[in-house]
Enzyme design. Structure first.
Site, PDB file in Angstrom:
ATOM      1  N   HIS A 193       0.842  -1.198   0.000  1.00 47.40           N
ATOM      2  CA  HIS A 193       0.000   0.000   0.000  1.00 47.40           C
ATOM      3  C   HIS A 193       0.875   1.244   0.000  1.00 47.40           C
ATOM      4  O   HIS A 193       2.007   1.226   0.491  1.00 47.40           O
ATOM      5  CB  HIS A 193      -0.889   0.049   1.256  1.00 47.40           C
ATOM      6  CG  HIS A 193      -1.903  -1.043   1.332  1.00 47.40           C
ATOM      7  ND1 HIS A 193      -2.934  -1.172   0.434  1.00 47.40           N
ATOM      8  CD2 HIS A 193      -2.044  -2.067   2.222  1.00 47.40           C
ATOM      9  CE1 HIS A 193      -3.673  -2.223   0.751  1.00 47.40           C
ATOM     10  NE2 HIS A 193      -3.148  -2.783   1.827  1.00 47.40           N
ATOM     11  N   GLU A 251      -7.326  -1.316  -5.220  1.00 46.00           N
ATOM     12  CA  GLU A 251      -8.551  -0.611  -4.874  1.00 46.00           C
ATOM     13  C   GLU A 251      -8.452   0.825  -5.367  1.00 46.00           C
ATOM     14  O   GLU A 251      -7.363   1.374  -5.557  1.00 46.00           O
ATOM     15  CB  GLU A 251      -8.807  -0.640  -3.355  1.00 46.00           C
ATOM     16  CG  GLU A 251      -7.781   0.089  -2.518  1.00 46.00           C
ATOM     17  CD  GLU A 251      -6.481  -0.688  -2.366  1.00 46.00           C
ATOM     18  OE1 GLU A 251      -5.416  -0.034  -2.371  1.00 46.00           O
ATOM     19  OE2 GLU A 251      -6.530  -1.927  -2.254  1.00 46.00           O
TER      20      GLU A 251
END
Length: 297
Positions: free
Chosen positions: A43, A129
């Site tokens: 991330h 995402e």
């Protein structure tokens, strides 16, 4: 009899007193308890509200002062691999995505880790995402189509045998592309695909060696999704290996666990949006202002 393995997901966040303190502690704990695999996420930012990550709300800020300070996963996995020479623990990224990373670079990183760990690397991968891609300029109009092309690219490079690769693609075209890294003893890293929706579940079956649910499931939901993965793998003439069927976290809950989860969710909602007392007071004030305005008119 199928073997049940245990994996641990590290946060891969900058910690105190040194940046890798928490990850090192996670690794040592996993090693001491003979855990089968250790994972780190990929991330650039987190999803937890930054306004709540303060010491007055959460004591963990003393150890993790910044909740969005994620370290680069392949670098960290290489660091862990250097410590893991005596262990048999597998190392995986859980999961990288095909939005922010070019699949040729991902193929290289996973193959390198596989060589360094003597065949114990796992490539966890998914489309990513929106929150982790759009802020960095990644087009999010067709994430699953992009993912499928990325997987085809990785498989094409790994299967090239060091020969030049030419492949048309709307996202990742290859023009005389060379990939000369060898597999470890003839085997590439297993690919575990993070999937939830119908199309991604079918893609997991077509391209993956394992299914990575990514969040806890009820047993019936897990079984339903796994059946879609297996059916797609069968249609593609493949099989998802029994050793790579991952149950992420707990997949069955007692009613006490459900009640506890709802209680924690209510606490979080109250922290974010205010509790019932605050909303009653706001509503009363609005109604009072509205009544006063009409009385004056």
């Amino acid at each position: 009899m199928a073997r049940f393995g245990v994996g641990i997901m590290d946060l891969n966040l900058v910690s105190r007193p040194t940046p890798e303190s928490l990850t090192r502690a996670t690794y040592l704990n996993a090693f001491a308890n003979r855990v089968d695999s250790l994972w780190v996420p990929d991330h650039l930012n987190g999803l937890f509200p930054r306004s709540l990550w303060k010491q007055k709300y959460c004591g963990a800020t003393k150890l993790l002062p910044r909740l969005d300070a994620f370290m680069e996963p392949w670098t960290m996995l290489g660091h862990i691999a250097a410590r893991n020479r005596l262990g048999r623990m597998r190392l995986g990224v859980g999961v990288t995505d095909t939005g922010r990373r070019n699949p040729a670079v991902t193929a290289q990183a996973a193959a390198t880790l596989h060589l360094l760990t003597r065949g114990r690397a796992i490539l966890g991968i998914g489309p990513g995402e929106r929150e982790g891609n759009e802020p960095y300029g990644v087009d999010w109009s067709k994430p699953v189509a992009r993912f499928e092309e990325a997987m085809a690219t990785i498989r094409a490079l790994w299967g090239s045998g060091g020969q030049l690769v030419n492949r048309d693609s709307p996202y990742f075209p290859l023009r005389n592309a060379l990939f000369d890294l060898p597999p470890y003893r003839g085997k590439w890293p297993e690919i575990w695909i993070a999937a939830h929706g119908p199309r991604m579940l079918r893609a997991a079956g077509r391209y993956g060696d394992g299914y990575f649910p990514g969040f806890p499931h009820r047993p019936q939901d897990y079984a339903q999704r796994l059946e879609v993965v297996r059916a797609a793998a069968s249609d593609a003439g493949r099989e998802v290996t029994a050793s790579a069927i991952q149950a992420h976290g707990g997949i069955g809950f007692t009613w006490e666990a459900d009640v506890h989860w709802l209680y924690k969710r209510a606490q979080l909602d109250a922290a974010l949006l205010g509790d019932a007392k605050r909303h009653r007071a706001r509503l009363a004030a609005i109604l009072a202002d509205h009544a006063g305005a009409h009385a004056v008119g």
